[in-house]
Design an enzyme around this catalytic site. Structure first.
Site, PDB file in Angstrom:
ATOM      1  N   ARG A  98      45.001  38.608  37.403  1.00 15.65           N
ATOM      2  CA  ARG A  98      44.872  38.379  38.839  1.00 15.65           C
ATOM      3  C   ARG A  98      44.384  36.950  39.083  1.00 15.65           C
ATOM      4  O   ARG A  98      45.024  36.022  38.621  1.00 15.65           O
ATOM      5  CB  ARG A  98      43.937  39.416  39.461  1.00 15.65           C
ATOM      6  CG  ARG A  98      44.382  39.802  40.855  1.00 15.65           C
ATOM      7  CD  ARG A  98      43.460  40.773  41.504  1.00 15.65           C
ATOM      8  NE  ARG A  98      43.636  42.112  41.008  1.00 15.65           N
ATOM      9  CZ  ARG A  98      43.237  43.197  41.653  1.00 15.65           C
ATOM     10  NH1 ARG A  98      42.653  43.084  42.818  1.00 15.65           N
ATOM     11  NH2 ARG A  98      43.399  44.388  41.145  1.00 15.65           N
TER      12      ARG A  98
ATOM     13  N   ASP B 100      36.904  40.101  35.093  1.00 21.16           N
ATOM     14  CA  ASP B 100      36.540  39.301  36.273  1.00 21.16           C
ATOM     15  C   ASP B 100      35.300  39.843  36.987  1.00 21.16           C
ATOM     16  O   ASP B 100      35.189  39.752  38.202  1.00 21.16           O
ATOM     17  CB  ASP B 100      37.732  39.250  37.247  1.00 21.16           C
ATOM     18  CG  ASP B 100      38.179  40.633  37.694  1.00 21.16           C
ATOM     19  OD1 ASP B 100      37.711  41.635  37.127  1.00 21.16           O
ATOM     20  OD2 ASP B 100      38.997  40.715  38.623  1.00 21.16           O
TER      21      ASP B 100
ATOM     22  N   ASP C 186      41.027  42.456  33.310  1.00 21.50           N
ATOM     23  CA  ASP C 186      40.917  41.091  33.853  1.00 21.50           C
ATOM     24  C   ASP C 186      39.646  40.334  33.444  1.00 21.50           C
ATOM     25  O   ASP C 186      39.610  39.115  33.498  1.00 21.50           O
ATOM     26  CB  ASP C 186      40.974  41.130  35.386  1.00 21.50           C
ATOM     27  CG  ASP C 186      42.285  41.694  35.914  1.00 21.50           C
ATOM     28  OD1 ASP C 186      43.265  41.702  35.156  1.00 21.50           O
ATOM     29  OD2 ASP C 186      42.314  42.127  37.076  1.00 21.50           O
TER      30      ASP C 186
ATOM     31  N   ASP D 188      36.059  45.196  40.332  1.00 18.59           N
ATOM     32  CA  ASP D 188      35.110  44.873  41.403  1.00 18.59           C
ATOM     33  C   ASP D 188      35.493  45.516  42.736  1.00 18.59           C
ATOM     34  O   ASP D 188      34.623  45.837  43.544  1.00 18.59           O
ATOM     35  CB  ASP D 188      34.875  43.364  41.521  1.00 18.59           C
ATOM     36  CG  ASP D 188      36.014  42.653  42.193  1.00 18.59           C
ATOM     37  OD1 ASP D 188      37.169  43.019  41.929  1.00 18.59           O
ATOM     38  OD2 ASP D 188      35.744  41.729  42.990  1.00 18.59           O
TER      39      ASP D 188
ATOM     40  N   GLY E 130      43.458  49.159  38.767  1.00 19.92           N
ATOM     41  CA  GLY E 130      44.367  49.090  37.618  1.00 19.92           C
ATOM     42  C   GLY E 130      43.752  49.776  36.410  1.00 19.92           C
ATOM     43  O   GLY E 130      42.573  49.582  36.129  1.00 19.92           O
TER      44      GLY E 130
ATOM     45  N   ARG F 282      45.160  53.194  44.005  1.00 14.65           N
ATOM     46  CA  ARG F 282      44.507  52.266  44.926  1.00 14.65           C
ATOM     47  C   ARG F 282      44.567  52.896  46.312  1.00 14.65           C
ATOM     48  O   ARG F 282      45.597  53.458  46.703  1.00 14.65           O
ATOM     49  CB  ARG F 282      45.210  50.903  44.894  1.00 14.65           C
ATOM     50  CG  ARG F 282      45.032  50.200  43.552  1.00 14.65           C
ATOM     51  CD  ARG F 282      45.327  48.712  43.640  1.00 14.65           C
ATOM     52  NE  ARG F 282      44.946  48.027  42.427  1.00 14.65           N
ATOM     53  CZ  ARG F 282      45.788  47.760  41.404  1.00 14.65           C
ATOM     54  NH1 ARG F 282      47.046  48.113  41.484  1.00 14.65           N
ATOM     55  NH2 ARG F 282      45.353  47.123  40.342  1.00 14.65           N
TER      56      ARG F 282
ATOM     57  N   THR G 162      38.440  47.096  33.381  1.00 10.79           N
ATOM     58  CA  THR G 162      39.605  46.322  33.835  1.00 10.79           C
ATOM     59  C   THR G 162      39.972  45.335  32.731  1.00 10.79           C
ATOM     60  O   THR G 162      39.075  44.837  32.039  1.00 10.79           O
ATOM     61  CB  THR G 162      39.314  45.540  35.145  1.00 10.79           C
ATOM     62  OG1 THR G 162      40.317  44.512  35.308  1.00 10.79           O
ATOM     63  CG2 THR G 162      37.962  44.863  35.149  1.00 10.79           C
TER      64      THR G 162
HETATM   65  P1  ADP Z   1      39.786  46.972  40.902  1.00 11.65           P
HETATM   66  O1  ADP Z   1      38.770  48.029  41.057  1.00 11.65           O
HETATM   67  O2  ADP Z   1      40.473  47.009  39.571  1.00 11.65           O
HETATM   68  O3  ADP Z   1      39.266  45.596  41.283  1.00 11.65           O
HETATM   69  P2  ADP Z   1      41.189  47.098  43.461  1.00 11.65           P
HETATM   70  O4  ADP Z   1      40.685  45.789  43.943  1.00 11.65           O
HETATM   71  O5  ADP Z   1      42.630  47.418  43.697  1.00 11.65           O
HETATM   72  O6  ADP Z   1      40.989  47.307  41.882  1.00 11.65           O
HETATM   73  O7  ADP Z   1      40.283  48.229  44.119  1.00 11.65           O
HETATM   74  C1  ADP Z   1      40.455  49.580  43.778  1.00 11.65           C
HETATM   75  C2  ADP Z   1      40.108  50.436  44.956  1.00 11.65           C
HETATM   76  O8  ADP Z   1      38.719  50.254  45.299  1.00 11.65           O
HETATM   77  C3  ADP Z   1      40.850  50.124  46.247  1.00 11.65           C
HETATM   78  O9  ADP Z   1      42.159  50.667  46.299  1.00 11.65           O
HETATM   79  C4  ADP Z   1      39.943  50.763  47.266  1.00 11.65           C
HETATM   80  O10 ADP Z   1      40.114  52.165  47.274  1.00 11.65           O
HETATM   81  C5  ADP Z   1      38.557  50.427  46.702  1.00 11.65           C
HETATM   82  N1  ADP Z   1      38.064  49.177  47.313  1.00 11.65           N
HETATM   83  C6  ADP Z   1      38.475  47.917  47.055  1.00 11.65           C
HETATM   84  N2  ADP Z   1      37.829  47.022  47.829  1.00 11.65           N
HETATM   85  C7  ADP Z   1      37.012  47.738  48.631  1.00 11.65           C
HETATM   86  C8  ADP Z   1      36.090  47.404  49.676  1.00 11.65           C
HETATM   87  N3  ADP Z   1      35.899  46.138  50.068  1.00 11.65           N
HETATM   88  N4  ADP Z   1      35.422  48.402  50.260  1.00 11.65           N
HETATM   89  C9  ADP Z   1      35.599  49.686  49.895  1.00 11.65           C
HETATM   90  N5  ADP Z   1      36.454  50.079  48.924  1.00 11.65           N
HETATM   91  C10 ADP Z   1      37.152  49.130  48.297  1.00 11.65           C
HETATM   92  O1  F6P Z   2      43.537  44.348  37.775  1.00 10.42           O
HETATM   93  C1  F6P Z   2      44.364  44.668  36.697  1.00 10.42           C
HETATM   94  C2  F6P Z   2      45.767  44.148  36.934  1.00 10.42           C
HETATM   95  O2  F6P Z   2      46.569  44.517  35.822  1.00 10.42           O
HETATM   96  C3  F6P Z   2      45.879  42.655  37.209  1.00 10.42           C
HETATM   97  O3  F6P Z   2      45.803  41.891  36.024  1.00 10.42           O
HETATM   98  C4  F6P Z   2      47.218  42.577  37.891  1.00 10.42           C
HETATM   99  O4  F6P Z   2      47.286  41.450  38.748  1.00 10.42           O
HETATM  100  C5  F6P Z   2      47.263  43.854  38.692  1.00 10.42           C
HETATM  101  O5  F6P Z   2      46.331  44.748  38.090  1.00 10.42           O
HETATM  102  C6  F6P Z   2      48.631  44.493  38.725  1.00 10.42           C
HETATM  103  O6  F6P Z   2      48.567  45.576  39.564  1.00 10.42           O
HETATM  104  P1  F6P Z   2      49.693  46.697  39.657  1.00 10.42           P
HETATM  105  O7  F6P Z   2      49.513  47.617  38.517  1.00 10.42           O
HETATM  106  O8  F6P Z   2      49.436  47.356  40.948  1.00 10.42           O
HETATM  107  O9  F6P Z   2      51.018  45.996  39.574  1.00 10.42           O
END
Ligand code: ADP
Ligand code: F6P
Length: 321
Positions: free
Chosen positions: A172, A130, A128, A103, A11, A72, A126
């Site tokens: 989240r 978190d 969040d 994360d 995000g 993502r 982010t």
């Molecule tokens: P954020 O980085 O904000 O926590 P996401 O959890 O959607 O957002 O993760 C972003 C991207 O990071 C995912 O779409 C994927 O490409 C990569 N990613 C997430 N989790 C993993 C994982 N366990 N191993 C490898 N890549 C990951």
């Molecule tokens: O991680 C950032 C965030 O905005 C969260 O607070 C929320 O749950 C999620 O991303 C929303 O994701 P999307 O933009 O895919 O709807």
């Protein structure tokens, strides 16, 4: 190190652009070539990789969104996909990679280093908040201020009509936005995933407020709170005189110009990230703890994540009446 790349993933958050700008300018000032990768890990596989110059990052400090775009890519959890990505980075001669994201994005950076030796550094970006290993993530302060502004607007109309509003905020599974915006706004009840709470806790507050001749309420609820789907209905069942209305703030929390706090955080963390790569360090995240710039292993971000304390929550609820 002569060639580094930057990507933003997950995000988007306010201040990602500020971080891109600082990483690029710091690296350029050290004589490095800087490459931008569009749409996070997807952009590596698509070879959407371009050489950046100082004009690309001019005027970026105050711009919302991310000029590198974000995406993502769930497939990145597959080791074979990461092998392809690592080979492409090597093909482009990229020696170091700065990943700005949450994360999930840090997991990707961790594996690129552990499995393929790609030198990676993570910058927490982010709304969040978190991520363990940093008191604040880039974007969180701006999101809090957006919630604060919206809260004030809703409270005006809530007061005029003797109404009860529930504002749903993002985060989240993390209740930081709800808890700290709630404290800063003086919300009349806060609902977060980390602390067990029910509609009855809110009813108690509302009843106390009515006894004090307060005829409106604005409650802040985190999107991860378990009772969110039925809250309006549950309140109405217990107090039929209420007209509860849920306002979902949604993605407005992720947009707009970053606050000074987020720009400054992006600056400190961006400079540190490049310094680490210059020293040949890798597999690390940068953060701020008790006003100090710190580094941890990327895995620290998810292995040490702690739930919010009951004490903070109790104080917030005491102030809610
Ligand atoms: P954020 O980085 O904000 O926590 P996401 O959890 O959607 O957002 O993760 C972003 C991207 O990071 C995912 O779409 C994927 O490409 C990569 N990613 C997430 N989790 C993993 C994982 N366990 N191993 C490898 N890549 C990951
Ligand atoms: O991680 C950032 C965030 O905005 C969260 O607070 C929320 O749950 C999620 O991303 C929303 O994701 P999307 O933009 O895919 O709807």
């Amino acid at each position: 190190m002569k060639k580094i790349a930057i990507l933003t993933s997950g995000g988007d958050s306010q201040g990602m652009n500020a971080a891109i700008r600082v990483v690029a300018k710091t690296a350029m000032s050290k004589g490095m070539e800087v490459y931008g990768i569009r749409r996070g890990y997807k952009g590596i596989l698509d070879k959407d990789i371009f050489k950046m110059n100082s004009l690309d990052v001019a005027g970026l400090a105050g711009k919302g969104g991310t000029m590198l775009l974000s995406a993502r890519l769930p497939e990145f959890k597959d080791p074979e996909v990461r092998t392809k990505a690592a080979n492409i980075l090597k093909e482009f001669g990229i020696e170091g990679l700065v990943v700005i994201g949450g994360d999930g994005s840090f997991h990707g950076a961790h594996y690129l280093y552990e499995e393929h030796g790609i030198k990676t550094v993570g910058i927490p970006g982010t709304i969040d908040n978190d991520i363990a290993g940093t008191d604040y993530t880039i974007g969180y302060d701006t999101a809090l201020n957006i919630v604060l502004e919206s809260f004030n607007q809703i409270r005006d109309t809530a007061k005029s009509h003797d109404r009860t509003f529930i504002i749903e905020v993002m985060g989240r599974n993390c209740g930081d936005i709800a808890l700290n915006a709630g404290i800063a706004c003086g919300a009349n009840g806060i609902l977060i995933p980390e602390v067990e709470s029910t509609v009855d806790d809110i009813i108690k507050i509302i009843k106390k407020r009515r006894a004090e001749n307060k005829f409106y309420d604005v409650i802040i609820m985190s999107e991860g709170w378990k009772g969110k789907e039925t809250i309006a209905q549950d309140l109405k069942e217990r107090m039929p005189e209420l007209e509860p209305k849920v306002v979902v703030l949604g993605h407005i929390q992720r947009g707009g110009s970053p606050t000074a706090a987020d720009r400054l955080l992006a600056t400190k963390l961006g400079v540190k990230a490049v310094e680490l790569l210059e020293e040949g360090q890798s597999g690390l995240m940068v953060g701020v703890q008790s006003s100090n710039i710190v580094t941890h292993k990327l895995s620290y971000a998810w292995e040490n994540y702690h739930k919010k304390s009951q004490e903070d929550y109790d104080v917030a609820m005491m102030l809610s009446v």
